[in-house]
Enzyme design. Structure first.
Site: not given
Ligand code: GLU
Length: 452
Positions: A131, A171
């Site tokens: 991430k 995201d």
């Protein structure tokens, strides 16, 4: 119940883990949730403890942190913090989204990267976990500012990614606009056109159905949960939080499957539309959130059937199904009690870790079914995995083909959750099921690959 021995081993691990990461609340929360499910595994598999899999898995393989400097429209230099956390490559190249939001810090990215490892494992595809992101707020920025920020960010990130190394996607705060600018700059720096990112436009290497995949996949998962208790979607009432990518496409699929969507929300409050959000009304939301990212209050001004409730989440609205699709820790213990009092049958996470540990505890004590995001929102990254495959073999699969594959993957994740999560009375603990299935695949790969 896990044996005392397994519990003491988990506790012993967690004690040291918490000491080492004491300043990272969200990361501690996600690791504690996972390890809380692993009692039986730790008891039955001494090889996992012997190889110190938990200690190794909770330390990211690499963390990159960098300064991002760019110039705003007024000519004033701006400074942001950028990161990429490459968590685990046990199952494949690092894979996971980028988040641009003022709240981004290392704890949040480590929790998201950790979740991603097991989510990606559950998809059955060859994907490691990662991430990244920055504390940049795209809200209120011009397109030119967003482009300059994306280029500055990618200048730092480019060295660390690649189609067989690490493949970022979107995201919160990173949608098709940002992916375009990020990919364009990566391509210029690398002087190569390849699948180094997913979520690309369908005309330039992207996959059909990638924008819809997280929301649609969530509904396919809910459909499978309902089937387990002899129910179906038509006629169900649904409360959705959020109004971004996941919420929009969850609402779209819910409407298509005959359910009534009562709410959507954003940071300013929620709209309650007892008549139900329709496809046309949803189009209004897509426009509103796509460009200027305006407040959801505009929906209630546009449609008479709806009211706007400022400053609150939508949990008090009575419904059969609740889909938190906004952000982490948006649904606390009190909200969980309200949802139970509303006689809900299902809560399924569209966001990553929206339910707090207290909320999950409340759900566990009830007969209601609760699906954790790493299982129920895995559709997005699953179609990212399919985008990578299409890029590798230089082809493009049809919408129907991707949709069929997505349905199979979500059904398969549901089956794995049942396999490891169903108790003797027939109730499924989806948290335990998903955590166990996701963890075992990663742990076995790590054992096979030696101490790395
Ligand atoms: N950010 C999404 C997630 O939380 C998608 C990641 C991806 O497609 O790589 O799963």
């Amino acid at each position: 119940m896990p044996s005392a021995l397994a519990n003491s081993e988990a506790e012993e691990f967690l004690k040291e883990f918490r000491r080492r990461n004491s300043d990272q609340a969200e990361f501690i929360q996600s690791v504690t949730e996972l390890v809380g499910s692993l009692g039986p595994v730790l008891k039955n598999r001494p090889d996992i403890r012997a190889a110190r899999i938990l200690e190794r898995l909770t330390e990211p393989e690499h963390i990159f942190a960098f300064r991002v400097t760019w110039v705003n429209d007024a000519g004033i230099p701006q400074v942001n913090r950028g990161y990429r956390v490459q968590f685990s490559s046990a199952l494949g190249p690092y894979k996971g989204g980028l988040r641009f939001h003022p709240s981004v810090n290392l704890s949040i990215l480590k929790f998201l990267g950790f979740e991603q490892v097991f989510k990606n494992s559950l998809t059955g595809l060859s994907l490691g976990g990662a991430k990244g992101g920055a504390d940049f707020n795209p809200k209120g920025k011009s397109e030119a500012e967003i482009m300059r920020f994306c280029q500055a960010f990618m200048t730092e990130l480019a060295n660390h990614i690649g189609p067989d190394k690490d493949i970022p996607a979107g995201d919160i705060g990173v949608g098709s606009l940002e992916i375009g600018y990020l990919f364009g700059w990566y391509k210029k720096l690398a002087n190569e056109f390849h699948g180094s990112m997913t979520g690309k436009g369908p005309e330039w290497g992207g996959s059909n159905l990638r924008p819809e995949a997280t929301g649609y996949g969530l509904l396919y998962f809910v459909h499978a949960m309902l089937a387990e208790i002899g129910q179906d979607l038509p006629g169900q009432t649904i409360v959705i939080s959020g109004s971004g990518n996941v919420a929009q496409y969850a609402a779209e699929k819910a409407i298509e499957l005959g359910a009534r969507v009562l709410t959507l929300s954003d940071s300013t409050g929620y709209i309650h539309d007892p008549a139900g959000v329709t496809k046309e009304k949803l189009e209004f939301i897509k426009q509103l959130k796509g460009g200027r990212r305006g407040s959801i209050e505009a929906y209630a001004k546009e449609f008479d059937s709806a009211t706007f409730i400022p400053g609150q989440p939508p949990w008090q609205v009575k419904a059969n199904i609740y889909l938190p699709c906004a952000t982490q820790n948006e649904l606390n213990g009190q909200a969980a009690k309200t949802i139970i009092a509303n006689d809900a049958v299902i809560v399924a996470e569209g966001a990553n870790m929206p339910a707090t540990p207290e909320a999950i505890e409340v759900f566990n004590l009830s007969t209601m079914l609760f699906a954790p995001g790493k299982a129920s929102n895995a559709g997005g990254v699953a179609v990212s995995g399919l985008e990578m495959s299409q890029n590798s073999i230089r082809t493009s699969w049809s919408l129907t083909e991707i949709d069929d594959r997505l349905k199979i993957i979500m059904k398969d994740i549901h089956n794995k959750s049942l396999q490891y999560g169903r108790d003797q009375a027939g109730k499924t603990d989806y948290v335990k099921g998903a955590n166990t299935a996701g963890f075992l695949r990663v742990a076995d790969a790590m054992l096979a690959q030696g101490i790395t």
